[in-house]
Design an enzyme around this catalytic site. Sequence first.
Site, PDB file in Angstrom:
ATOM      1  N   LYS A  47       0.844  -1.206   0.000  1.00 39.03           N
ATOM      2  CA  LYS A  47       0.000   0.000   0.000  1.00 39.03           C
ATOM      3  C   LYS A  47       0.878   1.254   0.000  1.00 39.03           C
ATOM      4  O   LYS A  47       0.613   2.226  -0.712  1.00 39.03           O
ATOM      5  CB  LYS A  47      -0.926  -0.012   1.234  1.00 39.03           C
ATOM      6  CG  LYS A  47      -2.059  -1.015   1.097  1.00 39.03           C
ATOM      7  CD  LYS A  47      -2.752  -1.350   2.416  1.00 39.03           C
ATOM      8  CE  LYS A  47      -3.704  -2.530   2.186  1.00 39.03           C
ATOM      9  NZ  LYS A  47      -4.356  -3.033   3.381  1.00 39.03           N
ATOM     10  N   GLN A  91      -4.959  -1.654   9.448  1.00 41.35           N
ATOM     11  CA  GLN A  91      -4.742  -3.009   8.920  1.00 41.35           C
ATOM     12  C   GLN A  91      -5.216  -4.041   9.950  1.00 41.35           C
ATOM     13  O   GLN A  91      -4.764  -4.031  11.089  1.00 41.35           O
ATOM     14  CB  GLN A  91      -3.240  -3.193   8.606  1.00 41.35           C
ATOM     15  CG  GLN A  91      -2.896  -4.518   7.981  1.00 41.35           C
ATOM     16  CD  GLN A  91      -3.433  -4.649   6.555  1.00 41.35           C
ATOM     17  OE1 GLN A  91      -3.397  -3.710   5.763  1.00 41.35           O
ATOM     18  NE2 GLN A  91      -3.950  -5.811   6.220  1.00 41.35           N
ATOM     19  N   ASP A 114     -11.414   2.354   3.966  1.00 38.32           N
ATOM     20  CA  ASP A 114     -11.728   0.935   3.766  1.00 38.32           C
ATOM     21  C   ASP A 114     -13.230   0.677   3.730  1.00 38.32           C
ATOM     22  O   ASP A 114     -13.656  -0.439   3.444  1.00 38.32           O
ATOM     23  CB  ASP A 114     -11.129   0.115   4.930  1.00 38.32           C
ATOM     24  CG  ASP A 114      -9.918  -0.687   4.491  1.00 38.32           C
ATOM     25  OD1 ASP A 114      -9.758  -0.898   3.272  1.00 38.32           O
ATOM     26  OD2 ASP A 114      -9.149  -1.107   5.373  1.00 38.32           O
TER      27      ASP A 114
END
Length: 279
Positions: A47, A91, A114
Amino acid sequence: MIIDGKKVALSLLEELETKIKALEKKPGLAVILANDDYSSKIYVDSKEKHSIALGIKSCVYRFDKTITQGKLIQLIHELNENPEINGILVQLPLYSHLNEKEILELINPKKDVDGFHPVNVGKLYAGLNPYAVCCTPKGIVKLLKAYSIEIEGKDVLVIGRSNIVGKPVASLLINENATVTLAHSKTKNLKNHCKRADIIISATGHPNLVTSDMVKKGAVVIDVGISRQGCGRLIGDVDFEKVKDIASFITPVPGGVGPMTIACLMENTYELYLLQNKR
Ligand code: NAD
């Protein structure tokens, strides 16, 4: 036909690079890594690499096991207030002593890159416009569209009911007017459900769950699963070699859904930047 996720993702990334170059200032993406899982480390590195390549300001916060819930909460508050940061990604999973749910709910929904915040989940479920849509489900729908695969009116079987893939992809496809069945580990007669489906989307992490005798001729098969074999090779949920001769379209693992997930994360960062900088 084998669906080339790398190619579709690359073209999305190229378009984004041009759009980002034209912005007044760089969008900013903050990524928090608070676990010692090997795969998570690889995903976060990737990322970071993609953000930098596109001209997105990347801030990665890597923590060891001494990180406390309080410190993480404080960081989320700071990132919510920071005008240089447009997207915040935590994450998952977090270290087991941390409360994942509390952390995710503290993220400003307009920075929830997200799409995991209850506000964005609810908007998706209600068919309203979420500020951001979960990256993997968004990537799957983009892949289907890139190959002009009709969704409306089709019987779709989604295997897996997680909050990050199964449930949101089912919602997205319902919003696209598909007839969706959601299967999971307690589903009886999975084979019968598979046999009826025009489109199968498998997201379980269970290698070879979908075999050639379960797939209707000409069906579309999207394999989200990723399992690491002893030798380090990645495989999906689908018996690719045999199913590819029956399916009309199929995604490989790797090189199918995976590259779309990261490209959609970059797109979400860009879109949240636009949302937060609307004049
Ligand atoms: P998860 O473990 O949260 O959920 C797995 C789901 O599969 C559960 O709902 C479970 O009920 C279902 N399941 C398990 N065994 C089953 C069986 N035998 N029959 C029917 N259903 C069964 O996993 P997740 O986070 O949704 O991820 C699923 C897979 O997708 C994993 O392999 C993960 O690595 C992969 N993944 C890939 C990407 C990508 O970008 N390619 C993104 C996210 C997840």
